[in-house]
Design a protein around this motif. Structure first.
Motif, PDB file in Angstrom:
ATOM      1  N   ILE A  15      37.783  33.609  10.874  1.00  0.00           N
ATOM      2  CA  ILE A  15      37.984  33.654  12.320  1.00  0.00           C
ATOM      3  C   ILE A  15      36.687  34.056  13.008  1.00  0.00           C
ATOM      4  O   ILE A  15      36.323  33.524  14.050  1.00  0.00           O
ATOM      5  CB  ILE A  15      39.107  34.640  12.687  1.00  0.00           C
ATOM      6  N   LEU A  16      35.947  34.983  12.417  1.00  0.00           N
ATOM      7  CA  LEU A  16      34.702  35.443  13.022  1.00  0.00           C
ATOM      8  C   LEU A  16      33.632  34.371  12.895  1.00  0.00           C
ATOM      9  O   LEU A  16      33.508  33.715  11.857  1.00  0.00           O
ATOM     10  CB  LEU A  16      34.223  36.728  12.336  1.00  0.00           C
ATOM     11  N   THR A  17      32.852  34.195  13.935  1.00  0.00           N
ATOM     12  CA  THR A  17      31.773  33.212  13.886  1.00  0.00           C
ATOM     13  C   THR A  17      30.529  33.861  13.326  1.00  0.00           C
ATOM     14  O   THR A  17      30.231  35.025  13.603  1.00  0.00           O
ATOM     15  CB  THR A  17      31.476  32.668  15.295  1.00  0.00           C
ATOM     16  N   HIS A  18      29.826  33.118  12.560  1.00  0.00           N
ATOM     17  CA  HIS A  18      28.589  33.612  11.969  1.00  0.00           C
ATOM     18  C   HIS A  18      27.423  33.144  12.828  1.00  0.00           C
ATOM     19  O   HIS A  18      27.430  32.016  13.326  1.00  0.00           O
ATOM     20  CB  HIS A  18      28.424  33.095  10.538  1.00  0.00           C
ATOM     21  N   PRO A  19      26.404  33.969  12.987  1.00  0.00           N
ATOM     22  CA  PRO A  19      25.258  33.529  13.777  1.00  0.00           C
ATOM     23  C   PRO A  19      24.523  32.389  13.081  1.00  0.00           C
ATOM     24  O   PRO A  19      24.507  32.287  11.862  1.00  0.00           O
ATOM     25  CB  PRO A  19      24.399  34.780  13.884  1.00  0.00           C
ATOM     26  N   ASP A  20      23.921  31.515  13.906  1.00  0.00           N
ATOM     27  CA  ASP A  20      23.231  30.326  13.380  1.00  0.00           C
ATOM     28  C   ASP A  20      21.946  30.682  12.653  1.00  0.00           C
ATOM     29  O   ASP A  20      21.498  29.959  11.781  1.00  0.00           O
ATOM     30  CB  ASP A  20      22.920  29.355  14.531  1.00  0.00           C
ATOM     31  N   TYR A  21      21.326  31.798  13.012  1.00  0.00           N
ATOM     32  CA  TYR A  21      20.021  32.104  12.439  1.00  0.00           C
ATOM     33  C   TYR A  21      20.106  32.556  10.984  1.00  0.00           C
ATOM     34  O   TYR A  21      19.109  32.635  10.303  1.00  0.00           O
ATOM     35  CB  TYR A  21      19.266  33.150  13.271  1.00  0.00           C
ATOM     36  N   ILE A  22      21.306  32.823  10.492  1.00  0.00           N
ATOM     37  CA  ILE A  22      21.451  33.226   9.089  1.00  0.00           C
ATOM     38  C   ILE A  22      21.217  32.016   8.181  1.00  0.00           C
ATOM     39  O   ILE A  22      20.777  32.149   7.048  1.00  0.00           O
ATOM     40  CB  ILE A  22      22.841  33.845   8.842  1.00  0.00           C
ATOM     41  N   ASP A  23      21.461  30.832   8.687  1.00  0.00           N
ATOM     42  CA  ASP A  23      21.300  29.615   7.885  1.00  0.00           C
ATOM     43  C   ASP A  23      19.856  29.418   7.458  1.00  0.00           C
ATOM     44  O   ASP A  23      19.589  28.733   6.493  1.00  0.00           O
ATOM     45  CB  ASP A  23      21.777  28.385   8.660  1.00  0.00           C
ATOM     46  N   GLY A  24      18.931  30.016   8.177  1.00  0.00           N
ATOM     47  CA  GLY A  24      17.521  29.892   7.792  1.00  0.00           C
ATOM     48  C   GLY A  24      16.846  28.686   8.397  1.00  0.00           C
ATOM     49  O   GLY A  24      15.855  28.204   7.870  1.00  0.00           O
ATOM     50  N   ASN A  25      17.345  28.192   9.497  1.00  0.00           N
ATOM     51  CA  ASN A  25      16.717  27.062  10.168  1.00  0.00           C
ATOM     52  C   ASN A  25      15.412  27.545  10.791  1.00  0.00           C
ATOM     53  O   ASN A  25      15.433  28.403  11.675  1.00  0.00           O
ATOM     54  CB  ASN A  25      17.682  26.510  11.219  1.00  0.00           C
ATOM     55  N   LEU A  28      14.796  27.521  14.824  1.00  0.00           N
ATOM     56  CA  LEU A  28      15.474  28.449  15.726  1.00  0.00           C
ATOM     57  C   LEU A  28      14.672  29.734  15.872  1.00  0.00           C
ATOM     58  O   LEU A  28      14.048  30.221  14.926  1.00  0.00           O
ATOM     59  CB  LEU A  28      16.875  28.789  15.203  1.00  0.00           C
ATOM     60  N   ILE A  29      14.695  30.273  17.065  1.00  0.00           N
ATOM     61  CA  ILE A  29      14.050  31.557  17.324  1.00  0.00           C
ATOM     62  C   ILE A  29      15.060  32.652  16.995  1.00  0.00           C
ATOM     63  O   ILE A  29      16.167  32.664  17.524  1.00  0.00           O
ATOM     64  CB  ILE A  29      13.622  31.682  18.798  1.00  0.00           C
ATOM     65  N   LYS A  30      14.659  33.547  16.115  1.00  0.00           N
ATOM     66  CA  LYS A  30      15.564  34.615  15.711  1.00  0.00           C
ATOM     67  C   LYS A  30      15.533  35.724  16.762  1.00  0.00           C
ATOM     68  O   LYS A  30      14.461  36.142  17.197  1.00  0.00           O
ATOM     69  CB  LYS A  30      15.158  35.173  14.353  1.00  0.00           C
TER      70      LYS A  30
END
Length: 144
Positions: A15-25, A28-30
């Motif tokens: 249910i909780l959304t994970h932040p996109d920056y964890i994917d290691g793209n 993206l600006i962390k």
């Protein structure tokens, strides 16, 4: 209770959304964690450092810093010295000054007693005194 919630919702993690920056793209600006302005201030850091040092030493939080204790001690000593000097000055008054002070106190006492007597005097006596004063003033004006 927590285990009961997990039993009811086994997919609570999904249910909780994970932040996109964890994917290691790399594109993206962390985001950076914002600084708390209170914690970043010098005074807060110094106070925190002092509290930690006091805790390590085993001193209580209520104890004051050494500088503040010294300053308060000096102020207290200065006030005591001033009081002692004033007392010595009173003791070293000349006999003439002492006599003047006694007379001044006696005069004040007499004035207070007269005021009390005037307050208790009947109204017609006060009026009679006022008439005497006005008659003497008019008599002096005629003579002049």
């Amino acid at each position: 209770m927590y285990t009961e919630i997990q039993r009811e919702h086994p997919d609570s993690r999904s249910i909780l959304t994970h932040p996109d920056y964890i994917d290691g793209n790399p594109e993206l600006i962390k985001p950076k964690k914002l600084l708390n302005p209170v914690k970043a201030s010098k005074s807060h850091q110094e106070l925190h450092r002092e509290l930690l040092m006091n805790h390590k030493r085993g001193l209580s939080v209520d104890s004051k810093p050494e500088l503040q204790r010294v300053l308060e001690h000096r102020r207290r000593n200065q006030v005591l010295r001033q009081k002692k000097e004033e007392e010595e000055a009173k003791k070293l008054q000349s006999p003439f000054e002492k006599e003047l002070l006694k007379r001044h106190q006696r005069l004040d006492q007499l004035e207070k007693e007269q005021e009390k007597q005037e307050d208790h005097a009947p109204e017609f006596i006060k009026v009679k005194e006022n008439l005497r004063r006005t008659s003497t003033v008019t008599g002096e004006e005629k003579a002049a």
